[in-house]
Scaffold this motif. Structure first.
Motif, PDB file in Angstrom:
ATOM      1  N   VAL A 128       2.231   0.322  -0.321  1.00  0.00           N
ATOM      2  CA  VAL A 128       2.919  -0.956  -0.014  1.00  0.00           C
ATOM      3  C   VAL A 128       3.879  -1.332  -1.136  1.00  0.00           C
ATOM      4  CG1 VAL A 128       2.657  -3.420   0.479  1.00  0.00           C
ATOM      5  CG2 VAL A 128       0.988  -1.830   1.341  1.00  0.00           C
ATOM      6  N   ALA A 129       3.402  -1.231  -2.375  1.00  0.00           N
ATOM      7  CA  ALA A 129       4.187  -1.736  -3.504  1.00  0.00           C
ATOM      8  C   ALA A 129       5.487  -0.957  -3.713  1.00  0.00           C
ATOM      9  CB  ALA A 129       3.341  -1.706  -4.776  1.00  0.00           C
ATOM     10  N   TYR A 170       4.226   2.004   5.671  1.00  0.00           N
ATOM     11  CA  TYR A 170       3.292   0.899   5.912  1.00  0.00           C
ATOM     12  C   TYR A 170       2.106   1.352   6.763  1.00  0.00           C
ATOM     13  CZ  TYR A 170       6.561  -2.267   3.701  1.00  0.00           C
ATOM     14  OH  TYR A 170       7.353  -2.882   2.782  1.00  0.00           O
ATOM     15  N   ILE A 216      -1.753  -6.453  -0.759  1.00  0.00           N
ATOM     16  CA  ILE A 216      -1.790  -5.994  -2.153  1.00  0.00           C
ATOM     17  C   ILE A 216      -2.850  -6.770  -2.936  1.00  0.00           C
ATOM     18  CG2 ILE A 216      -0.497  -5.966  -4.328  1.00  0.00           C
ATOM     19  CD1 ILE A 216       1.929  -5.103  -2.866  1.00  0.00           C
ATOM     20  N   GLY A 275      -6.152  -5.200  -4.429  1.00  0.00           N
ATOM     21  CA  GLY A 275      -6.308  -5.326  -5.887  1.00  0.00           C
ATOM     22  C   GLY A 275      -7.719  -5.791  -6.234  1.00  0.00           C
ATOM     23  N   SER A 320      -3.556   2.448  -0.990  1.00  0.00           N
ATOM     24  CA  SER A 320      -2.936   1.438  -0.129  1.00  0.00           C
ATOM     25  C   SER A 320      -1.941   0.596  -0.927  1.00  0.00           C
ATOM     26  CB  SER A 320      -4.034   0.550   0.472  1.00  0.00           C
ATOM     27  OG  SER A 320      -3.469  -0.452   1.250  1.00  0.00           O
ATOM     28  N   ILE A 321      -2.341   0.171  -2.133  1.00  0.00           N
ATOM     29  CA  ILE A 321      -1.438  -0.629  -2.987  1.00  0.00           C
ATOM     30  C   ILE A 321      -0.182   0.187  -3.312  1.00  0.00           C
ATOM     31  CG2 ILE A 321      -1.163  -1.667  -5.283  1.00  0.00           C
ATOM     32  CD1 ILE A 321      -4.101  -2.416  -5.206  1.00  0.00           C
ATOM     33  N   ALA A 364      -0.264   2.862   4.368  1.00  0.00           N
ATOM     34  CA  ALA A 364      -0.896   1.811   3.549  1.00  0.00           C
ATOM     35  C   ALA A 364      -2.015   1.129   4.331  1.00  0.00           C
ATOM     36  CB  ALA A 364       0.152   0.789   3.131  1.00  0.00           C
ATOM     37  N   PHE A 393       1.928  -8.507   3.743  1.00  0.00           N
ATOM     38  CA  PHE A 393       1.912  -7.335   2.859  1.00  0.00           C
ATOM     39  C   PHE A 393       1.538  -7.741   1.425  1.00  0.00           C
ATOM     40  CE2 PHE A 393       5.093  -5.297   5.965  1.00  0.00           C
ATOM     41  CZ  PHE A 393       4.055  -4.754   6.705  1.00  0.00           C
ATOM     42  N   CYS A 394       2.004  -8.941   0.990  1.00  0.00           N
ATOM     43  CA  CYS A 394       1.617  -9.441  -0.343  1.00  0.00           C
ATOM     44  C   CYS A 394       0.102  -9.687  -0.371  1.00  0.00           C
ATOM     45  CB  CYS A 394       2.356 -10.742  -0.665  1.00  0.00           C
ATOM     46  SG  CYS A 394       4.124 -10.521  -0.778  1.00  0.00           S
ATOM     47  N   SER A 438      -1.686  -7.168   8.388  1.00  0.00           N
ATOM     48  CA  SER A 438      -0.558  -6.249   8.159  1.00  0.00           C
ATOM     49  C   SER A 438      -0.326  -5.376   9.389  1.00  0.00           C
ATOM     50  CB  SER A 438      -0.836  -5.354   6.950  1.00  0.00           C
ATOM     51  OG  SER A 438      -1.005  -6.139   5.804  1.00  0.00           O
ATOM     52  N   GLN A 466       7.891  -7.774  -0.369  1.00  0.00           N
ATOM     53  CA  GLN A 466       7.612  -9.128  -0.875  1.00  0.00           C
ATOM     54  C   GLN A 466       8.124 -10.233   0.050  1.00  0.00           C
ATOM     55  OE1 GLN A 466       9.320  -6.779  -2.324  1.00  0.00           O
ATOM     56  NE2 GLN A 466      11.235  -7.490  -3.190  1.00  0.00           N
TER      57      GLN A 466
END
Lengths: 151, 151
Positions: free
Chosen positions: A31-32, A123, A47, A51, A27-28, A126, A43-44, A101, A38
């Motif tokens: 998105v990343a 997305y 992440i 994480g 998933s990270i 993600a 979405f941030c 999201s 950002q």
């Protein structure tokens, strides 16, 4: 404490943790590497939440592997209480991040109808990975809670 | 089955259900009287989810009140299993709805910065009420699960 599939220190427990870790990491990655992620708080947050999920699941996967190899019994009430709280917090944050999201994605894709297919698809993947990760952490969370309550 | 605060058929159980019902109904009232809420899938989903919460909590509140007046014992495994599944599903849907709506609100209010204060404030209240309702249904859900597991 009773012993059933998914308890800490067993192969099924380890598989659940590896699954959570893998889906959260995927998933990270989706998105990343996305365009202008950002600029969107949701979405941030996805992440950040994934994480946390990666770190938590990796730590527990290592603990499960160690308990299987040593061998050690991880089913004592204090340790299981820690797992219950950690799993519950991580599961709640994961679901919240996936849903916020998904809300944004549905807004752009369906309500406003101005989402490029290549961007939206990234997305979508993600968010799907985040939901899969949540399903697995929620299963772990319910197993830990049952283990603690049943004693 | 053990007896502790929040179990079905007790005053604390009834209070939890009334709280869930009240916050969910308030959330619906704030969204449904909002401007152009029907253009946003997330807000429509919030209304549907809170509607389910209202019906579920109202039914259980009536059951609790009946059990206290009759009096009847609601703590049998089959009934508690039904409460566990119902509470878990309702809690998950409520959190999902609150988070997806919160995602949209943060997008308009913070990321895009084009949200009228009066409109945004209404949705903020609605989402806050939905979160409060989720907190209470989650407490009920954990109590029911504990009750079933502890036996």
């Amino acid at each position: 404490m009773k012993d059933f599939p998914g308890t800490p220190g067993t192969l099924t427990g380890l598989m659940l943790r590896v699954g959570q870790f893998t889906f959260a990491a995927a998933s990270i990655a989706f998105v990343a590497t996305g365009v202008r992620f950002q600029e969107f708080t949701a979405f941030c947050y996805l992440i950040a939440s994934m994480g946390l999920q990666v770190l938590w699941s990796l730590w527990l996967a290592c603990l499960d592997a160690y308990a299987m190899l040593a061998p050690r019994d991880l089913r004592n009430p204090r340790l299981v209480s820690l797992f219950v709280v950690g799993d519950w917090v991580t599961a709640t944050l994961s679901l919240a991040a996936a849903c916020s999201s998904a809300g944004i994605l549905v807004l752009y894709d369906r309500d406003l109808g101005n989402c490029k297919e290549s961007v939206c698809q990234r997305y979508q993947f993600a968010i799907a990975m985040a939901f899969m990760s949540w399903v697995l952490i929620d299963i772990s969370s319910l197993i830990m809670f049952w283990l603690l309550a049943a004693g």
